[in-house]
Design a protein around this motif. Structure first.
Motif, PDB file in Angstrom:
ATOM      1  N   GLY A   1       0.805  -1.213   0.000  1.00 42.59           N
ATOM      2  CA  GLY A   1       0.000   0.000   0.000  1.00 42.59           C
ATOM      3  C   GLY A   1       0.841   1.267   0.000  1.00 42.59           C
ATOM      4  N   GLY A   2       2.159   1.109   0.078  1.00 40.63           N
ATOM      5  CA  GLY A   2       3.057   2.264   0.063  1.00 40.63           C
ATOM      6  C   GLY A   2       3.009   3.098   1.326  1.00 40.63           C
ATOM      7  N   ASP A   3       2.562   2.512   2.422  1.00 44.22           N
ATOM      8  CA  ASP A   3       2.406   3.247   3.680  1.00 44.22           C
ATOM      9  C   ASP A   3       3.734   3.266   4.443  1.00 44.22           C
ATOM     10  OD1 ASP A   3       1.611   4.351   6.100  1.00 44.22           O
ATOM     11  OD2 ASP A   3      -0.336   3.318   6.062  1.00 44.22           O
ATOM     12  N   ASP A   4       4.624   4.153   4.013  1.00 41.63           N
ATOM     13  CA  ASP A   4       5.983   4.189   4.553  1.00 41.63           C
ATOM     14  C   ASP A   4       6.026   4.391   6.061  1.00 41.63           C
ATOM     15  OD1 ASP A   4       5.087   6.880   3.833  1.00 41.63           O
ATOM     16  OD2 ASP A   4       7.118   7.547   4.298  1.00 41.63           O
ATOM     17  N   ALA A   5       5.182   5.253   6.597  1.00 43.90           N
ATOM     18  CA  ALA A   5       5.207   5.529   8.037  1.00 43.90           C
ATOM     19  C   ALA A   5       4.783   4.307   8.850  1.00 43.90           C
ATOM     20  CB  ALA A   5       4.303   6.713   8.367  1.00 43.90           C
ATOM     21  N   ARG A   6       3.739   3.626   8.397  1.00 41.49           N
ATOM     22  CA  ARG A   6       3.271   2.451   9.149  1.00 41.49           C
ATOM     23  C   ARG A   6       4.208   1.255   8.971  1.00 41.49           C
ATOM     24  NH1 ARG A   6      -3.068   3.380   8.194  1.00 41.49           N
ATOM     25  NH2 ARG A   6      -3.399   4.803   9.933  1.00 41.49           N
ATOM     26  N   VAL A   7       4.802   1.108   7.792  1.00 35.23           N
ATOM     27  CA  VAL A   7       5.803   0.042   7.634  1.00 35.23           C
ATOM     28  C   VAL A   7       6.943   0.301   8.607  1.00 35.23           C
ATOM     29  CG1 VAL A   7       7.554  -0.958   6.100  1.00 35.23           C
ATOM     30  CG2 VAL A   7       5.269  -0.488   5.219  1.00 35.23           C
ATOM     31  N   ALA A   8       7.473   1.517   8.609  1.00 36.46           N
ATOM     32  CA  ALA A   8       8.592   1.851   9.497  1.00 36.46           C
ATOM     33  C   ALA A   8       8.223   1.672  10.967  1.00 36.46           C
ATOM     34  CB  ALA A   8       9.060   3.276   9.226  1.00 36.46           C
ATOM     35  N   ALA A   9       6.983   1.972  11.326  1.00 40.19           N
ATOM     36  CA  ALA A   9       6.543   1.867  12.727  1.00 40.19           C
ATOM     37  C   ALA A   9       6.469   0.419  13.208  1.00 40.19           C
ATOM     38  CB  ALA A   9       5.195   2.555  12.905  1.00 40.19           C
ATOM     39  N   LEU A  10       6.507  -0.550  12.291  1.00 36.73           N
ATOM     40  CA  LEU A  10       6.569  -1.947  12.722  1.00 36.73           C
ATOM     41  C   LEU A  10       7.897  -2.233  13.416  1.00 36.73           C
ATOM     42  CD1 LEU A  10       5.168  -3.735   9.527  1.00 36.73           C
ATOM     43  CD2 LEU A  10       3.937  -3.288  11.672  1.00 36.73           C
ATOM     44  N   TRP A  11       8.930  -1.452  13.072  1.00 38.45           N
ATOM     45  CA  TRP A  11      10.271  -1.641  13.618  1.00 38.45           C
ATOM     46  C   TRP A  11      10.495  -0.785  14.856  1.00 38.45           C
ATOM     47  CZ3 TRP A  11       9.503  -3.471   8.875  1.00 38.45           C
ATOM     48  CH2 TRP A  11      10.306  -4.514   8.406  1.00 38.45           C
ATOM     49  N   ASP A  12      11.358  -1.277  15.722  1.00 38.21           N
ATOM     50  CA  ASP A  12      11.909  -0.496  16.817  1.00 38.21           C
ATOM     51  C   ASP A  12      12.621   0.714  16.189  1.00 38.21           C
ATOM     52  OD1 ASP A  12      12.985  -0.613  19.785  1.00 38.21           O
ATOM     53  OD2 ASP A  12      14.750  -0.240  18.505  1.00 38.21           O
ATOM     54  N   PRO A  13      12.706   1.849  16.883  1.00 38.50           N
ATOM     55  CA  PRO A  13      13.359   3.013  16.268  1.00 38.50           C
ATOM     56  C   PRO A  13      14.752   2.727  15.701  1.00 38.50           C
ATOM     57  CG  PRO A  13      12.220   3.687  18.246  1.00 38.50           C
ATOM     58  CD  PRO A  13      12.124   2.177  18.194  1.00 38.50           C
ATOM     59  N   ASP A  14      15.497   1.826  16.319  1.00 35.96           N
ATOM     60  CA  ASP A  14      16.834   1.483  15.835  1.00 35.96           C
ATOM     61  C   ASP A  14      16.855   0.123  15.143  1.00 35.96           C
ATOM     62  OD1 ASP A  14      17.981   3.847  16.915  1.00 35.96           O
ATOM     63  OD2 ASP A  14      17.994   2.896  18.891  1.00 35.96           O
ATOM     64  N   GLY A  15      15.686  -0.376  14.753  1.00 36.75           N
ATOM     65  CA  GLY A  15      15.584  -1.705  14.158  1.00 36.75           C
ATOM     66  C   GLY A  15      16.313  -1.823  12.833  1.00 36.75           C
ATOM     67  N   VAL A  16      16.609  -3.069  12.482  1.00 38.89           N
ATOM     68  CA  VAL A  16      17.380  -3.374  11.281  1.00 38.89           C
ATOM     69  C   VAL A  16      16.548  -4.252  10.354  1.00 38.89           C
ATOM     70  CG1 VAL A  16      19.439  -4.582  10.422  1.00 38.89           C
ATOM     71  CG2 VAL A  16      19.567  -3.213  12.522  1.00 38.89           C
ATOM     72  N   TYR A  17      16.620  -3.954   9.067  1.00 37.92           N
ATOM     73  CA  TYR A  17      15.998  -4.778   8.031  1.00 37.92           C
ATOM     74  C   TYR A  17      17.110  -5.153   7.064  1.00 37.92           C
ATOM     75  CZ  TYR A  17      12.495  -6.219   4.515  1.00 37.92           C
ATOM     76  OH  TYR A  17      11.735  -6.914   3.609  1.00 37.92           O
ATOM     77  N   ASP A  18      17.491  -6.421   7.082  1.00 38.79           N
ATOM     78  CA  ASP A  18      18.624  -6.929   6.312  1.00 38.79           C
ATOM     79  C   ASP A  18      18.104  -7.810   5.180  1.00 38.79           C
ATOM     80  OD1 ASP A  18      20.925  -8.131   5.345  1.00 38.79           O
ATOM     81  OD2 ASP A  18      21.486  -9.058   7.249  1.00 38.79           O
ATOM     82  N   VAL A  19      18.063  -7.236   3.985  1.00 37.58           N
ATOM     83  CA  VAL A  19      17.668  -7.953   2.769  1.00 37.58           C
ATOM     84  C   VAL A  19      18.971  -8.248   2.027  1.00 37.58           C
ATOM     85  CG1 VAL A  19      16.286  -7.808   0.658  1.00 37.58           C
ATOM     86  CG2 VAL A  19      15.541  -6.616   2.716  1.00 37.58           C
ATOM     87  N   ASP A  20      18.990  -9.299   1.237  1.00 42.24           N
ATOM     88  CA  ASP A  20      20.219  -9.687   0.532  1.00 42.24           C
ATOM     89  C   ASP A  20      21.032  -8.500   0.028  1.00 42.24           C
ATOM     90  OD1 ASP A  20      20.349 -12.659   0.346  1.00 42.24           O
ATOM     91  OD2 ASP A  20      18.370 -12.373  -0.532  1.00 42.24           O
ATOM     92  N   GLU A  21      20.400  -7.631  -0.727  1.00 46.97           N
ATOM     93  CA  GLU A  21      21.143  -6.558  -1.373  1.00 46.97           C
ATOM     94  C   GLU A  21      21.026  -5.207  -0.676  1.00 46.97           C
ATOM     95  OE1 GLU A  21      16.998  -6.547  -3.130  1.00 46.97           O
ATOM     96  OE2 GLU A  21      18.466  -8.116  -2.743  1.00 46.97           O
ATOM     97  N   LEU A  22      20.369  -5.171   0.461  1.00 46.49           N
ATOM     98  CA  LEU A  22      20.111  -3.892   1.111  1.00 46.49           C
ATOM     99  C   LEU A  22      20.059  -4.058   2.628  1.00 46.49           C
ATOM    100  CD1 LEU A  22      19.257  -0.894   0.659  1.00 46.49           C
ATOM    101  CD2 LEU A  22      16.893  -1.700   0.501  1.00 46.49           C
TER     102      LEU A  22
END
Length: 169
Positions: free
Chosen positions: A38-59
């Motif tokens: 849905g492109g909801d950048d704020a709500r996607v980001a809010a799923l993470w802790d403020p210092d959370g990490v998202y480690d995808v193969d290339e990113l």
């Protein structure tokens, strides 16, 4: 109230809390696909802790700002505009106190010339922590299931180990 009844009630309360925690963690994991598609950048980001990490193969993204920027990026917006679905399979959730590990598969399905094609199939390990804002992602590691040993180990370690990528069953 008898000691037996009090003990049974306490055990029941503990079991209900465990089920509620597992469901809450599964809800966080399940929210990712619809929010990112849905492109909801704020709500996607809010799923993470403020210092959370998202480690995808290339990113590698660290912090909510980087995660939100990925959702807003021209590349991701092109996927949305062309038609895509991030399908996250049901997670296997292990809750230990205020920490949780969830493992699952995910598929990125894209619309391509009038048909839908699986672009990526990945193994996912989510580590979450309960805090003042509820359950949030501390880190999510996501690896393509392309035959390399790391991806299936990520799945089994999350079920039988502590959820670290190098864990063995």
């Amino acid at each position: 109230m008898s000691a037996d009844l009090a003990g049974r009630l306490a055990h029941l309360e503990q079991r209900v809390q465990q089920l509620e925690d597992e469901r809450a963690v599964a809800q966080v994991v399940a929210a990712y696909g619809p929010l990112v598609d849905g492109g909801d950048d704020a709500r996607v980001a809010a799923l993470w802790d403020p210092d959370g990490v998202y480690d995808v193969d290339e990113l590698l993204m660290t912090g909510r700002a980087e995660i939100a920027a990925m959702v807003r990026s021209p590349a991701h917006q092109r996927w949305i505009a062309g038609g895509c679905a991030h399908v996250v399979g049901p997670p296997h959730v292990t809750v230990t106190g205020d920490d949780a590990v969830a493992v699952c598969h995910s598929l990125m399905v894209v619309h391509d010339d009038g048909r839908f094609v699986v672009r990526r199939a990945t193994a996912n390990r989510w580590r979450l922590r309960r805090g003042a804002e509820g359950w949030q992602v501390v880190d999510r590691t996501n690896r393509v299931l392309d035959g390399r040993a790391e991806a299936p180990r990520l799945l089994s370690a999350g079920i039988f180990g502590n959820g670290s990528p190098g864990d063995e069953a």
